[in-house]
Scaffold this active site. Sequence first.
Site, short mmCIF file in Angstrom:
data_model
loop_
_atom_site.label_atom_id
_atom_site.label_comp_id
_atom_site.label_asym_id
_atom_site.label_seq_id
_atom_site.Cartn_x
_atom_site.Cartn_y
_atom_site.Cartn_z
N ARG A 72 0.86 -1.18 0.00
CA ARG A 72 0.00 0.00 0.00
C ARG A 72 0.89 1.23 0.00
NH1 ARG A 72 -4.16 1.39 4.86
NH2 ARG A 72 -2.22 1.85 5.94
N THR B 297 -0.69 7.65 -0.97
CA THR B 297 -2.01 7.58 -1.61
C THR B 297 -2.90 6.51 -0.99
OG1 THR B 297 -1.31 5.92 -3.21
CG2 THR B 297 -0.95 8.22 -3.81
N ASP C 50 1.48 -1.94 12.38
CA ASP C 50 1.85 -2.42 11.04
C ASP C 50 2.16 -3.91 11.12
OD1 ASP C 50 3.45 -3.15 8.71
OD2 ASP C 50 3.39 -1.00 8.24
N ASP D 248 5.56 -5.14 9.51
CA ASP D 248 6.73 -4.73 10.29
C ASP D 248 6.83 -5.52 11.60
OD1 ASP D 248 7.64 -2.96 8.42
OD2 ASP D 248 6.84 -1.18 9.42
C1 PRP Z 1 -0.70 -3.91 4.86
C2 PRP Z 1 -1.55 -5.14 5.14
C3 PRP Z 1 -2.47 -5.18 3.94
C4 PRP Z 1 -2.70 -3.71 3.65
C5 PRP Z 1 -4.01 -3.32 4.21
O1 PRP Z 1 0.30 -4.24 3.97
O2 PRP Z 1 -0.81 -6.32 5.33
O3 PRP Z 1 -1.91 -5.82 2.82
O4 PRP Z 1 -1.64 -2.99 4.32
O5 PRP Z 1 -4.31 -2.01 3.91
P1 PRP Z 1 -5.52 -1.61 2.96
O6 PRP Z 1 -6.71 -2.45 3.36
O7 PRP Z 1 -5.71 -0.15 3.26
O8 PRP Z 1 -5.12 -1.86 1.54
P2 PRP Z 1 1.43 -3.19 3.51
O9 PRP Z 1 0.93 -2.40 2.36
O10 PRP Z 1 1.89 -2.43 4.71
O11 PRP Z 1 2.56 -4.12 2.94
P3 PRP Z 1 3.54 -5.14 3.70
O12 PRP Z 1 2.70 -6.33 4.14
O13 PRP Z 1 4.51 -5.52 2.63
O14 PRP Z 1 4.17 -4.44 4.86
N1 URA Z 2 -1.78 -2.19 7.42
C1 URA Z 2 -1.35 -2.60 8.64
O1 URA Z 2 -0.40 -3.38 8.74
N2 URA Z 2 -1.97 -2.11 9.72
C2 URA Z 2 -3.00 -1.27 9.65
O2 URA Z 2 -3.55 -0.87 10.70
C3 URA Z 2 -3.43 -0.85 8.38
C4 URA Z 2 -2.82 -1.35 7.27
#
Ligand code: PRP
Ligand code: URA
Length: 238
Positions: free
Chosen positions: A133, A137, A229, A232
């Site tokens: 994400r 944006t 997160d 992370d």
């Molecule tokens: C996080 C999570 C989802 C997304 C959710 O991933 O694991 O995939 O955000 O957010 P949304 O419903 O608003 O789309 P992230 O984009 O942080 O990627 P990552 O798992 O690689 O850290």
């Molecule tokens: N992605 C995450 O990992 N945590 C949140 O709360 C939202 C998006």
Amino acid sequence: MPRQAHDDRLVFFHAAEDSTFRAMHTTPGFPTLRIVDHPLVQHKLALLRDRATPTKIFKELVDEIATLMAYEATSDLPLEPAPVETPLETMIGQRVMGKKLTLVPILRAGLGMVEGICRLVPSARVGHIGLYRDHDTLQPVDYYFKVPSDAAERDFFLLDPMLATGGSAAAAVASLKRAGATRIRFLCLVAAPEGVQRLATAHPDVQVFCAALDRELNEHGYILPGLGDAGDRLFGTR
Ligand code: PRP
Ligand code: URA
């Protein structure tokens, strides 16, 4: 988050033909959502949310909750008769019908749910969808896609611990459908009302299983109260 905030109703789903029932909640206004209300799921989720929980324990908890959620999300898989020879005689047992279930983690955080489900369904196939994400944006950016080629014949469990704005989940479901998938369930740990709504509007045929429906998103698109997160915290990259 107090359950009353979303006016949950306790409903029971008939599980297979052995007269056992599983408790899950549905929530008026969110017809595609099933909240897995098992006490062990709720206990482990509270530990997961705790900011003091270290990476090692966080990983173990995600894995364990995924197993428990998969138990609920598979409770209506169709069965077919299958002959078995016991040491004493032949009988008709049952086996799950159709092609192997396919798990599709959304990278990265969805990876944390795969092993816990594979422990229950060891023959499951595993596809991958790479999405992140964009921080500014909040739009999903895709970078990888691989699922079995006979997608039309399979049941899919799409995995991601977090359903926030719903942008990533909706994009991942759309990619699966483009590949031919028609039977898709989305398994997450924490969902925001905004995300459930967005996914239901884009894909009303996709049932969502979560451990909790939280209150709202903050201005950065993070779920409140949430757990931070997920990627992370799983991989120690904060
Ligand atoms: C996080 C999570 C989802 C997304 C959710 O991933 O694991 O995939 O955000 O957010 P949304 O419903 O608003 O789309 P992230 O984009 O942080 O990627 P990552 O798992 O690689 O850290
Ligand atoms: N992605 C995450 O990992 N945590 C949140 O709360 C939202 C998006």
